[in-house]
Design a protein around this motif. Structure first.
Motif, PDB file in Angstrom:
ATOM      1  N   MET A   1       0.841  -1.184   0.000  1.00 16.40           N
ATOM      2  CA  MET A   1       0.000   0.000   0.000  1.00 16.40           C
ATOM      3  C   MET A   1       0.887   1.249   0.000  1.00 16.40           C
ATOM      4  SD  MET A   1      -2.931   1.133   2.675  1.00 16.40           S
ATOM      5  CE  MET A   1      -2.205   2.264   3.830  1.00 16.40           C
ATOM      6  N   THR A   2       0.689   2.114  -0.965  1.00 20.74           N
ATOM      7  CA  THR A   2       1.409   3.371  -1.046  1.00 20.74           C
ATOM      8  C   THR A   2       0.615   4.434  -0.298  1.00 20.74           C
ATOM      9  OG1 THR A   2       2.177   2.726  -3.227  1.00 20.74           O
ATOM     10  CG2 THR A   2       2.425   5.013  -2.653  1.00 20.74           C
ATOM     11  N   ARG A   3       1.349   5.286   0.386  1.00 20.86           N
ATOM     12  CA  ARG A   3       0.694   6.372   1.118  1.00 20.86           C
ATOM     13  C   ARG A   3       1.118   7.709   0.538  1.00 20.86           C
ATOM     14  NH1 ARG A   3       1.402   5.895   7.383  1.00 20.86           N
ATOM     15  NH2 ARG A   3       1.482   8.071   6.879  1.00 20.86           N
ATOM     16  N   LEU A   4       0.247   8.670   0.703  1.00 17.62           N
ATOM     17  CA  LEU A   4       0.542  10.037   0.288  1.00 17.62           C
ATOM     18  C   LEU A   4       1.226  10.729   1.460  1.00 17.62           C
ATOM     19  CD1 LEU A   4       0.108  11.890  -2.162  1.00 17.62           C
ATOM     20  CD2 LEU A   4      -1.922  12.748  -1.028  1.00 17.62           C
ATOM     21  N   SER A   5       2.545  10.670   1.487  1.00 18.71           N
ATOM     22  CA  SER A   5       3.304  11.188   2.621  1.00 18.71           C
ATOM     23  C   SER A   5       3.265  12.710   2.685  1.00 18.71           C
ATOM     24  CB  SER A   5       4.753  10.709   2.524  1.00 18.71           C
ATOM     25  OG  SER A   5       5.326  11.178   1.324  1.00 18.71           O
ATOM     26  N   HIS A   6       3.681  13.220   3.832  1.00 12.89           N
ATOM     27  CA  HIS A   6       3.771  14.663   4.037  1.00 12.89           C
ATOM     28  C   HIS A   6       4.707  15.246   2.977  1.00 12.89           C
ATOM     29  CE1 HIS A   6       5.357  18.375   5.782  1.00 12.89           C
ATOM     30  NE2 HIS A   6       4.153  18.493   6.322  1.00 12.89           N
ATOM     31  N   GLY A   7       4.279  16.316   2.323  1.00  7.46           N
ATOM     32  CA  GLY A   7       5.098  16.962   1.305  1.00  7.46           C
ATOM     33  C   GLY A   7       4.938  16.408  -0.095  1.00  7.46           C
ATOM     34  N   ALA A   8       4.198  15.296  -0.253  1.00  7.38           N
ATOM     35  CA  ALA A   8       3.971  14.739  -1.589  1.00  7.38           C
ATOM     36  C   ALA A   8       3.098  15.700  -2.396  1.00  7.38           C
ATOM     37  CB  ALA A   8       3.295  13.375  -1.491  1.00  7.38           C
ATOM     38  N   PHE A   9       3.337  15.740  -3.692  1.00  7.59           N
ATOM     39  CA  PHE A   9       2.558  16.593  -4.575  1.00  7.59           C
ATOM     40  C   PHE A   9       1.548  15.766  -5.355  1.00  7.59           C
ATOM     41  CE2 PHE A   9       4.087  21.051  -5.500  1.00  7.59           C
ATOM     42  CZ  PHE A   9       4.697  21.225  -4.279  1.00  7.59           C
ATOM     43  N   GLU A  22      -0.201  20.100  -2.581  1.00  7.09           N
ATOM     44  CA  GLU A  22       0.776  19.488  -1.680  1.00  7.09           C
ATOM     45  C   GLU A  22       0.061  18.949  -0.459  1.00  7.09           C
ATOM     46  OE1 GLU A  22       4.836  20.497   0.845  1.00  7.09           O
ATOM     47  OE2 GLU A  22       3.770  22.129  -0.162  1.00  7.09           O
ATOM     48  N   ASN A  23       0.415  17.720  -0.073  1.00  8.75           N
ATOM     49  CA  ASN A  23      -0.134  17.137   1.144  1.00  8.75           C
ATOM     50  C   ASN A  23       0.611  17.744   2.344  1.00  8.75           C
ATOM     51  OD1 ASN A  23      -1.585  15.535   2.909  1.00  8.75           O
ATOM     52  ND2 ASN A  23      -0.147  13.844   2.756  1.00  8.75           N
ATOM     53  N   THR A  24      -0.126  18.398   3.224  1.00  6.77           N
ATOM     54  CA  THR A  24       0.506  19.096   4.340  1.00  6.77           C
ATOM     55  C   THR A  24       0.419  18.338   5.661  1.00  6.77           C
ATOM     56  OG1 THR A  24      -1.516  20.377   4.734  1.00  6.77           O
ATOM     57  CG2 THR A  24       0.156  21.368   3.302  1.00  6.77           C
ATOM     58  N   VAL A  25      -0.168  17.147   5.636  1.00 13.12           N
ATOM     59  CA  VAL A  25      -0.244  16.314   6.845  1.00 13.12           C
ATOM     60  C   VAL A  25       0.228  14.904   6.519  1.00 13.12           C
ATOM     61  CG1 VAL A  25      -2.044  17.700   7.937  1.00 13.12           C
ATOM     62  CG2 VAL A  25      -2.693  15.810   6.484  1.00 13.12           C
ATOM     63  N   ASP A  26      -0.193  13.927   7.326  1.00 14.62           N
ATOM     64  CA  ASP A  26       0.261  12.555   7.109  1.00 14.62           C
ATOM     65  C   ASP A  26      -0.540  11.848   6.013  1.00 14.62           C
ATOM     66  OD1 ASP A  26      -2.161  11.687   8.164  1.00 14.62           O
ATOM     67  OD2 ASP A  26      -1.344  11.346  10.149  1.00 14.62           O
ATOM     68  N   GLY A  27      -0.108  10.640   5.691  1.00 19.59           N
ATOM     69  CA  GLY A  27      -0.721   9.886   4.611  1.00 19.59           C
ATOM     70  C   GLY A  27      -2.034   9.229   4.952  1.00 19.59           C
ATOM     71  N   ASP A  28      -2.342   9.085   6.249  1.00 23.24           N
ATOM     72  CA  ASP A  28      -3.597   8.440   6.632  1.00 23.24           C
ATOM     73  C   ASP A  28      -4.800   9.326   6.354  1.00 23.24           C
ATOM     74  OD1 ASP A  28      -2.297   6.142   7.500  1.00 23.24           O
ATOM     75  OD2 ASP A  28      -1.908   7.023   9.472  1.00 23.24           O
ATOM     76  N   ASP A  29      -4.615  10.621   6.495  1.00 29.63           N
ATOM     77  CA  ASP A  29      -5.707  11.566   6.281  1.00 29.63           C
ATOM     78  C   ASP A  29      -5.155  12.786   5.553  1.00 29.63           C
ATOM     79  OD1 ASP A  29      -8.251  12.597   6.398  1.00 29.63           O
ATOM     80  OD2 ASP A  29      -7.955  13.501   8.379  1.00 29.63           O
ATOM     81  N   VAL A 144      -7.675  10.177  -4.240  1.00 32.49           N
ATOM     82  CA  VAL A 144      -6.243   9.871  -4.261  1.00 32.49           C
ATOM     83  C   VAL A 144      -5.910   8.856  -3.178  1.00 32.49           C
ATOM     84  CG1 VAL A 144      -3.946  10.837  -3.841  1.00 32.49           C
ATOM     85  CG2 VAL A 144      -5.545  12.035  -5.336  1.00 32.49           C
ATOM     86  N   LYS A 145      -6.444   9.066  -1.988  1.00 30.33           N
ATOM     87  CA  LYS A 145      -6.198   8.139  -0.868  1.00 30.33           C
ATOM     88  C   LYS A 145      -6.675   6.737  -1.229  1.00 30.33           C
ATOM     89  CE  LYS A 145      -7.984   7.741   3.702  1.00 30.33           C
ATOM     90  NZ  LYS A 145      -8.558   8.427   4.861  1.00 30.33           N
ATOM     91  N   ASP A 146      -7.889   6.622  -1.776  1.00 33.41           N
ATOM     92  CA  ASP A 146      -8.439   5.319  -2.163  1.00 33.41           C
ATOM     93  C   ASP A 146      -7.619   4.661  -3.276  1.00 33.41           C
ATOM     94  OD1 ASP A 146     -10.425   5.539  -0.270  1.00 33.41           O
ATOM     95  OD2 ASP A 146     -11.983   6.130  -1.700  1.00 33.41           O
ATOM     96  N   ALA A 147      -7.240   5.461  -4.277  1.00 37.47           N
ATOM     97  CA  ALA A 147      -6.476   4.909  -5.394  1.00 37.47           C
ATOM     98  C   ALA A 147      -5.124   4.383  -4.941  1.00 37.47           C
ATOM     99  CB  ALA A 147      -6.292   5.978  -6.475  1.00 37.47           C
ATOM    100  N   LEU A 148      -4.463   5.109  -4.038  1.00 38.41           N
ATOM    101  CA  LEU A 148      -3.154   4.646  -3.556  1.00 38.41           C
ATOM    102  C   LEU A 148      -3.296   3.417  -2.667  1.00 38.41           C
ATOM    103  CD1 LEU A 148      -1.373   8.042  -2.792  1.00 38.41           C
ATOM    104  CD2 LEU A 148      -0.998   6.507  -4.723  1.00 38.41           C
ATOM    105  N   ARG A 149      -4.373   3.346  -1.924  1.00 44.32           N
ATOM    106  CA  ARG A 149      -4.602   2.194  -1.053  1.00 44.32           C
ATOM    107  C   ARG A 149      -4.840   0.935  -1.869  1.00 44.32           C
ATOM    108  NH1 ARG A 149      -9.431   3.287   1.784  1.00 44.32           N
ATOM    109  NH2 ARG A 149      -8.282   4.884   2.866  1.00 44.32           N
ATOM    110  N   HIS A 150      -5.585   1.067  -2.972  1.00 43.43           N
ATOM    111  CA  HIS A 150      -5.954  -0.105  -3.787  1.00 43.43           C
ATOM    112  C   HIS A 150      -5.068  -0.271  -5.006  1.00 43.43           C
ATOM    113  CE1 HIS A 150      -9.328  -0.469  -1.200  1.00 43.43           C
ATOM    114  NE2 HIS A 150      -9.932   0.611  -1.652  1.00 43.43           N
TER     115      HIS A 150
END
Length: 151
Positions: A1-9, A22-29, A144-150
């Motif tokens: 599972m890939t996550r959208l980490s802090h700072g990812a674009f 830009e994601n300004t928080v963690d990958g879970d939310d 984006v969160k769903d697509a990276l999870r699946h």
């Protein structure tokens, strides 16, 4: 599972608009903030064409054939994708992002893929082949969160 980490674009684009998020928080939310917005003025082809389609003779006979005129509107769309790829390369070289998700209309995503520099393509962690430029950012975050999870 890939996550959208802090700072990812996340690049959200169609053939005329692009949002650099830009994601300004963690990958879970994820919480995406707009860092840049680009738009292209691309009027319909009929407004960009200068004259009627050309014609040419088919040799010694009296027959003449029409020649398709250049589709300026389509060329501008392709050029916009190339310009986006160039901007992503500049941003990668400056160290603006380490990870990137591409979210674009299918034809734009195809043009982007062809134009991406290796330094950018190595940072791509996911792709979503959908036009989401008209969606709320909260909806983009969910997709984006769903697509990276699946993905």
């Amino acid at each position: 599972m890939t996550r959208l980490s802090h700072g990812a674009f996340v690049l959200v684009a169609d053939s005329e608009k692009a949002l650099f998020l830009e994601n300004t928080v963690d990958g879970d939310d994820p919480f995406l903030q707009v860092r840049r917005k680009d738009e292209q003025d691309n009027p319909p082809d009929r407004e960009q064409s200068a004259n009627r389609p050309g014609r040419f003779n088919d040799g010694p006979s009296v027959h003449r054939s029409a020649v398709d005129d250049t589709d300026w509107h389509q060329l501008a769309k392709e050029r916009f994708a190339k310009d986006l790829a160039d901007k992503l390369y500049e941003m990668a070289r400056r160290g603006d992002y380490e990870k990137l998700v591409l979210v674009a209309a299918p034809e734009v995503l195809g043009e982007l893929r062809k134009s991406l520099h290796k330094e950018v393509s190595d940072r791509v962690i996911g792709e979503i082949s959908k036009n989401l430029t008209g969606h709320e950012i909260t909806k983009i975050e969910e997709l984006v969160k769903d697509a990276l999870r699946h993905g």
